[in-house]
Design a protein around this motif. Structure first.
Motif, PDB file in Angstrom:
ATOM      1  N   VAL A  31       7.276   4.255  -4.212  1.00  0.00           N
ATOM      2  CA  VAL A  31       6.350   3.340  -4.878  1.00  0.00           C
ATOM      3  C   VAL A  31       5.763   2.427  -3.807  1.00  0.00           C
ATOM      4  O   VAL A  31       6.508   1.819  -3.030  1.00  0.00           O
ATOM      5  CB  VAL A  31       7.047   2.487  -5.959  1.00  0.00           C
ATOM      6  CG1 VAL A  31       6.056   1.502  -6.579  1.00  0.00           C
ATOM      7  CG2 VAL A  31       7.652   3.374  -7.033  1.00  0.00           C
ATOM      8  N   VAL A  32       4.432   2.327  -3.761  1.00  0.00           N
ATOM      9  CA  VAL A  32       3.750   1.507  -2.757  1.00  0.00           C
ATOM     10  C   VAL A  32       3.319   0.186  -3.398  1.00  0.00           C
ATOM     11  O   VAL A  32       2.731   0.168  -4.486  1.00  0.00           O
ATOM     12  CB  VAL A  32       2.517   2.242  -2.193  1.00  0.00           C
ATOM     13  CG1 VAL A  32       1.786   1.352  -1.173  1.00  0.00           C
ATOM     14  CG2 VAL A  32       2.938   3.561  -1.540  1.00  0.00           C
ATOM     15  N   PHE A  33       3.635  -0.906  -2.691  1.00  0.00           N
ATOM     16  CA  PHE A  33       3.244  -2.249  -3.143  1.00  0.00           C
ATOM     17  C   PHE A  33       2.237  -2.796  -2.126  1.00  0.00           C
ATOM     18  O   PHE A  33       2.594  -3.060  -0.976  1.00  0.00           O
ATOM     19  CB  PHE A  33       4.450  -3.178  -3.227  1.00  0.00           C
ATOM     20  CG  PHE A  33       5.486  -2.736  -4.222  1.00  0.00           C
ATOM     21  CD1 PHE A  33       5.452  -3.197  -5.526  1.00  0.00           C
ATOM     22  CD2 PHE A  33       6.504  -1.862  -3.846  1.00  0.00           C
ATOM     23  CE1 PHE A  33       6.412  -2.797  -6.446  1.00  0.00           C
ATOM     24  CE2 PHE A  33       7.469  -1.453  -4.758  1.00  0.00           C
ATOM     25  CZ  PHE A  33       7.420  -1.915  -6.070  1.00  0.00           C
ATOM     26  N   GLU A  34       0.977  -2.978  -2.569  1.00  0.00           N
ATOM     27  CA  GLU A  34      -0.052  -3.500  -1.672  1.00  0.00           C
ATOM     28  C   GLU A  34      -0.064  -5.022  -1.680  1.00  0.00           C
ATOM     29  O   GLU A  34       0.328  -5.659  -2.658  1.00  0.00           O
ATOM     30  CB  GLU A  34      -1.430  -2.977  -2.089  1.00  0.00           C
ATOM     31  CG  GLU A  34      -1.633  -1.498  -1.852  1.00  0.00           C
ATOM     32  CD  GLU A  34      -3.061  -1.078  -2.151  1.00  0.00           C
ATOM     33  OE1 GLU A  34      -3.674  -1.651  -3.076  1.00  0.00           O
ATOM     34  OE2 GLU A  34      -3.566  -0.188  -1.448  1.00  0.00           O
ATOM     35  N   ASN A  35      -0.539  -5.585  -0.560  1.00  0.00           N
ATOM     36  CA  ASN A  35      -0.689  -7.046  -0.425  1.00  0.00           C
ATOM     37  C   ASN A  35       0.609  -7.779  -0.745  1.00  0.00           C
ATOM     38  O   ASN A  35       0.630  -8.726  -1.547  1.00  0.00           O
ATOM     39  CB  ASN A  35      -1.820  -7.556  -1.330  1.00  0.00           C
ATOM     40  CG  ASN A  35      -3.177  -7.047  -0.906  1.00  0.00           C
ATOM     41  OD1 ASN A  35      -3.535  -7.128   0.273  1.00  0.00           O
ATOM     42  ND2 ASN A  35      -3.928  -6.505  -1.844  1.00  0.00           N
ATOM     43  N   LEU A  91      10.773   2.152  -1.488  1.00  0.00           N
ATOM     44  CA  LEU A  91       9.827   1.059  -1.749  1.00  0.00           C
ATOM     45  C   LEU A  91       9.056   0.793  -0.462  1.00  0.00           C
ATOM     46  O   LEU A  91       9.637   0.477   0.579  1.00  0.00           O
ATOM     47  CB  LEU A  91      10.552  -0.195  -2.214  1.00  0.00           C
ATOM     48  CG  LEU A  91      11.490  -0.035  -3.419  1.00  0.00           C
ATOM     49  CD1 LEU A  91      12.049  -1.384  -3.852  1.00  0.00           C
ATOM     50  CD2 LEU A  91      10.770   0.634  -4.595  1.00  0.00           C
ATOM     51  N   ILE A  92       7.756   0.922  -0.544  1.00  0.00           N
ATOM     52  CA  ILE A  92       6.896   0.742   0.628  1.00  0.00           C
ATOM     53  C   ILE A  92       5.981  -0.455   0.378  1.00  0.00           C
ATOM     54  O   ILE A  92       5.324  -0.546  -0.660  1.00  0.00           O
ATOM     55  CB  ILE A  92       6.049   2.004   0.885  1.00  0.00           C
ATOM     56  CG1 ILE A  92       6.972   3.217   1.087  1.00  0.00           C
ATOM     57  CG2 ILE A  92       5.130   1.807   2.095  1.00  0.00           C
ATOM     58  CD1 ILE A  92       6.232   4.537   1.177  1.00  0.00           C
ATOM     59  N   PHE A  93       5.970  -1.378   1.354  1.00  0.00           N
ATOM     60  CA  PHE A  93       5.183  -2.604   1.211  1.00  0.00           C
ATOM     61  C   PHE A  93       4.102  -2.641   2.287  1.00  0.00           C
ATOM     62  O   PHE A  93       4.361  -2.342   3.452  1.00  0.00           O
ATOM     63  CB  PHE A  93       6.076  -3.837   1.336  1.00  0.00           C
ATOM     64  CG  PHE A  93       7.275  -3.803   0.430  1.00  0.00           C
ATOM     65  CD1 PHE A  93       7.141  -4.062  -0.918  1.00  0.00           C
ATOM     66  CD2 PHE A  93       8.534  -3.481   0.923  1.00  0.00           C
ATOM     67  CE1 PHE A  93       8.236  -4.016  -1.763  1.00  0.00           C
ATOM     68  CE2 PHE A  93       9.635  -3.430   0.091  1.00  0.00           C
ATOM     69  CZ  PHE A  93       9.493  -3.697  -1.264  1.00  0.00           C
ATOM     70  N   THR A  94       2.884  -3.018   1.882  1.00  0.00           N
ATOM     71  CA  THR A  94       1.781  -3.109   2.842  1.00  0.00           C
ATOM     72  C   THR A  94       1.192  -4.506   2.835  1.00  0.00           C
ATOM     73  O   THR A  94       1.252  -5.225   1.830  1.00  0.00           O
ATOM     74  CB  THR A  94       0.660  -2.101   2.514  1.00  0.00           C
ATOM     75  OG1 THR A  94      -0.016  -2.522   1.322  1.00  0.00           O
ATOM     76  CG2 THR A  94       1.219  -0.701   2.332  1.00  0.00           C
ATOM     77  N   SER A  95       0.611  -4.881   3.963  1.00  0.00           N
ATOM     78  CA  SER A  95      -0.022  -6.190   4.091  1.00  0.00           C
ATOM     79  C   SER A  95      -1.068  -6.126   5.191  1.00  0.00           C
ATOM     80  O   SER A  95      -0.926  -5.381   6.156  1.00  0.00           O
ATOM     81  CB  SER A  95       1.011  -7.265   4.422  1.00  0.00           C
ATOM     82  OG  SER A  95       0.378  -8.504   4.702  1.00  0.00           O
ATOM     83  N   THR A  96      -2.115  -6.921   5.052  1.00  0.00           N
ATOM     84  CA  THR A  96      -3.135  -7.007   6.100  1.00  0.00           C
ATOM     85  C   THR A  96      -2.791  -8.084   7.119  1.00  0.00           C
ATOM     86  O   THR A  96      -3.488  -8.236   8.122  1.00  0.00           O
ATOM     87  CB  THR A  96      -4.509  -7.323   5.478  1.00  0.00           C
ATOM     88  OG1 THR A  96      -4.425  -8.538   4.729  1.00  0.00           O
ATOM     89  CG2 THR A  96      -4.969  -6.190   4.575  1.00  0.00           C
ATOM     90  N   LEU A  97      -1.714  -8.844   6.873  1.00  0.00           N
ATOM     91  CA  LEU A  97      -1.276  -9.866   7.830  1.00  0.00           C
ATOM     92  C   LEU A  97      -0.593  -9.203   9.014  1.00  0.00           C
ATOM     93  O   LEU A  97      -0.090  -8.074   8.926  1.00  0.00           O
ATOM     94  CB  LEU A  97      -0.307 -10.847   7.168  1.00  0.00           C
ATOM     95  CG  LEU A  97      -0.834 -11.681   5.988  1.00  0.00           C
ATOM     96  CD1 LEU A  97       0.282 -12.587   5.472  1.00  0.00           C
ATOM     97  CD2 LEU A  97      -2.035 -12.508   6.399  1.00  0.00           C
TER      98      LEU A  97
END
Length: 765
Positions: A31-35, A91-97
């Motif tokens: 499951v990908v969690f954006e921002n 669990l995959i987390f993404t961020s632009t920071l």
């Protein structure tokens, strides 16, 4: 895939819980969690428990409905869901920071549970070009399948589109740009039958995106970029036209569209586009339509393409400012996020920060200024409030004034406009106004539309009067069911026939003071003559000042005559109300630096439209060198000039003290040309006052009592500081006490005994 940007205002967590449950129970291994940097503390704790314990125990009872969770309060069901399980998913987390900022947002506890942190490098120019090429290939396929157009893409077009890639927007933003600049214009061209029977040869870039047909004809695609929503624009214009008054405000709103059009034309011709700030300040009194116009502005800006959603988010200080350190920034940020795409309308914005010591208010302002900069392309902020307060507010942050260059002034409604609003308001509620209401309503509107003191007038006054009349009409209809249920009559507004003001009747109530009465009669006569001259078109002296000084000893009826003066000036239409505000030094002078002017101004503003009566005014000038009384005098003089058509000031005090007082400010003497001396009462007049007091309370003086009282007053009158009517009042009160004490030892009291004041009751005073 879940995007935390979608849950920023999901304070109850219900939406997030439902989406999370579906994602964890769907097919797939991850499951990908954006921002993830936008995750709330509550959501972060849920994720932490899933990572560490493999499950999260729900605090509410939920049931499964169509694959989604729904709160199951009061429901008995065997399929109640009490926890959410990770089900072994990655669990995959993404961020632009960048990595450091992301870690600081999530905290060490959460980061320790992360197995790996992958930092992706920014796209290289070659990668961006390849990405653009892929997106344009998809665009070509989309045109072939949906528009039945076979087109070719030139290399120069790929290079130009590549320059519009931005790290912040990423691939999604670039795809949206292609859709907006290429696909949508092609769609519009087909609808307009621009191509006819000729096929498109290619799309290229030459100072703009160009479509070239097989026939050789060329079209600039920018000419077909649809920025306007014609239906929404027409609706917004129609709403604006229906607003009563506010001509200058309407012109400003319409000019927003003109400016936007010009900037689009410049951009289409390859000229530099000026990004003019759309943020505004609405300055004016309550009830002048600021919120209504803000709502129309939001719709208008969406219709012309400035905003994406065009909704209005209306807030005040309580919605932005927290109660402890750090809370305000979070609270303000949440409100701003909910307003993105629309207009953030902050009413009474000056209350955010009234002084530099308001650290929470300053924090809200700082957060607001930064958010405006970060979201300049999809957020318009409108601050609203009183003119003067908003001017002071702009000084609290150096960045505020430059970010709010557009100050829109909302004038108070005229009486004609208010009556028009009254008719519209009544009709919207299903009622009609009787023609007999017009004169009375206009009179009420006139009395409340007071310059500098219009905090209860304008549209709010109209609404309150109509709603009160509807309630009164309901009571009337219950008693008289045959009456017209849709008609509001004068009785519903309390507009009963008031008796005409009778000056002589009022003056006859006052004992003595013949010279003062003569002045008031002459004032009344002069005002009447001016009215007659005006009717005949003759010249009328409009420079006559009505400010007065009443001099004389205490108890000579100065306050009573001030009330009569207020009635005279009101009935002669010199002032809008017969309101008399009484004050003295204590009501004007404060105890520390900087507050006296504020205190004095507030008292004066409360008297606007009527008469301000300052008793013992000389006391303002009796302090020492550093006394604040002088500050009160200076403030009074200035506000008298600022409100010369809207205020009458009467100063009262001892004769000698008042003459000395006039020397304390060079402008005082010229502003108070009418000095009326109140003589002490004669013994006969004092006796009339006394007998009037006894009679009014149901008492009588016996013959000996009258003789003793006369002798007593004759002696007391010799005192330089004799209190006149006040002294009589004191004698009256003490004599009643003496009578009560005398009768307290007796039984079987007769009516005569209870009402009679004797010489013994008088002697004891």
């Amino acid at each position: 895939m879940l995007n935390f940007s979608d849950y920023e205002i999901d304070t109850a967590n219900d939406l997030f819980m439902s989406d999370l449950y579906k994602a964890l129970n769907s097919k797939g291994e991850s499951v990908v969690f954006e921002n993830i940097d936008k995750v709330s503390p509550a959501h972060l704790e849920i994720l932490y428990q899933l990572m560490t314990q493999g499950r999260y125990k729900l605090s509410k009872r939920y049931m499964l409905l169509n694959g989604s969770l729904r709160e199951a309060t009061g429901v008995l069901d065997k399929d109640i869901v009490s926890q959410i399980s990770a089900n072994g998913k990655f669990l995959i987390f993404t961020s632009t920071l960048d990595e450091k900022k992301a870690i600081s947002v999530l905290g060490n506890k959460f980061i320790e549970e992360i197995d790996d942190v992958i930092v992706l490098e920014p796209f290289s120019p070659i990668q961006i070009r390849n990405l653009t090429s892929n997106l344009l290939e998809k665009f070509v396929t989309q045109c072939r399948e949906k528009l039945r157009l076979n087109i070719k893409i030139k290399e120069l077009l790929i290079e130009e589109i590549s320059t519009h890639y931005r790290e912040k927007g990423g691939v999604k933003a670039l795809a949206e740009y292609i859709d907006e600049q290429l696909y949508e214009p092609l769609t519009e061209m087909i609808l307009q039958n621009t191509f006819g029977n000729t096929n498109i040869g290619e799309i290229n870039y030459n100072d703009g995106y160009v479509v070239t047909l097989d026939s050789g004809a060329c079209f600039m695609m920018a000419d077909f970029v649809k920025k306007y929503n014609a239906v929404e624009l027409e609706e917004a214009r129609r709403e604006l036209e229906q607003v009563v008054g506010l001509t200058k405000v309407k012109e400003y709103v319409l000019n927003l569209e003109n400016n936007f059009k010009v900037q689009q034309m410049r951009e289409n011709k390859g000229l530099k586009k000026s990004d003019i700030s759309m943020h505004m300040i609405f300055a004016g009194n309550p009830g002048t339509g600021k919120t209504t116009i803000a709502r129309i502005v939001a719709k208008y800006l969406k219709a012309i393409g400035v905003l994406s959603s065009g909704h209005l988010c209306e807030v005040t200080r309580t919605d932005l400012v927290g109660q402890y350190v750090g809370h305000t920034a979070v609270k303000t940020s949440e409100v701003i996020k909910s307003a993105l795409g629309g207009v953030l309308f902050i009413d009474e914005a000056y209350s955010l920060c009234r002084e530099q010591g308001d650290i929470f208010g300053l924090e809200a302002i700082d957060t607001l200024v930064k958010a405006m900069e970060d979201n300049r392309d999809n957020l318009v902020v409108i601050l609203a409030g009183y003119e003067d307060e908003m001017s002071d507010f702009l000084k609290t942050n150096p960045g505020l004034k430059s970010r709010f260059p557009n100050i829109v002034h909302f004038d108070d409604y005229t009486v004609d406009e208010m009556y028009e609003i009254a008719n519209i308001t009544a009709k919207n509620k299903g009622y009609n106004l009787s023609a007999m209401c017009e004169a009375g309503l206009r009179h009420q509107f006139e009395a409340h539309q007071i310059k500098g003191k219009n905090d209860g007038g304008n549209g709010r006054l109209v609404r309150n009067l109509i709603e009160k009349a509807i309630l009164n009409q309901s009571q009337r209809i219950v008693k008289n069911p045959e009456d017209d249920m849709e008609l509001l009559i004068p009785e519903d507004f309390g507009l009963t026939n008031m008796p005409e003001f009778d000056l002589e009747l009022e003056l006859n109530k006052v004992i003595g003071l013949d010279s003062v009465k003569k002045y008031i009669r002459s004032l009344n006569a002069r005002l009447r003559l001016q009215g007659e001259r005006k009717k005949l078109g003759l010249k009328v002296d409009t420079t006559q000042t009505m400010h007065m000084i009443f001099t004389g000893n205490p108890g000579t009826g100065k306050t009573m005559m001030a009330r009569t003066v207020a009635d005279v000036l009101y009935n002669m239409n010199v002032i809008k109300t017969n309101n008399l505000v009484e004050t003295d030094r204590s009501g004007l002078v404060a105890g520390y630096v900087g507050q006296t002017a504020i205190k004095t101004r507030e008292v004066i503003e409360s008297a606007l439209g009527g008469v301000l009566f300052i008793d013992e005014a000389y006391a303002l000038a009796q302090g020492g060198q550093n006394d604040f009384g002088q500050e009160a005098i200076d403030t009074l003089v200035k506000m008298m000039d600022d409100n010369r058509d809207n205020l009458v000031v009467i100063l009262a005090g001892y004769s000698d003290d008042m003459r000395h007082f006039l020397t304390k400010n060079v402008g005082l003497h010229s502003r108070f040309p009418n000095i009326i001396e109140f003589p002490d009462y004669s013994v006969d007049e004092l006796m009339q006052i006394a007998e009037g007091m006894y009679s009014a309370q149901g008492y009588v003086l016996n013959h000996k009592g009258k003789r003793v009282l006369r002798e007593h007053l004759a002696v007391a009158k010799q005192d330089k500081h004799f209190g006149n009517g006040r002294y009589v009042r004191n004698v009256f009160e003490r004599s009643l006490n003496n009578q009560a004490l005398r009768l307290s030892i007796e039984t079987n009291l007769s009516k005569d005994a209870l009402i009679t004041i004797t010489e013994d009751d008088i002697r004891e005073v």
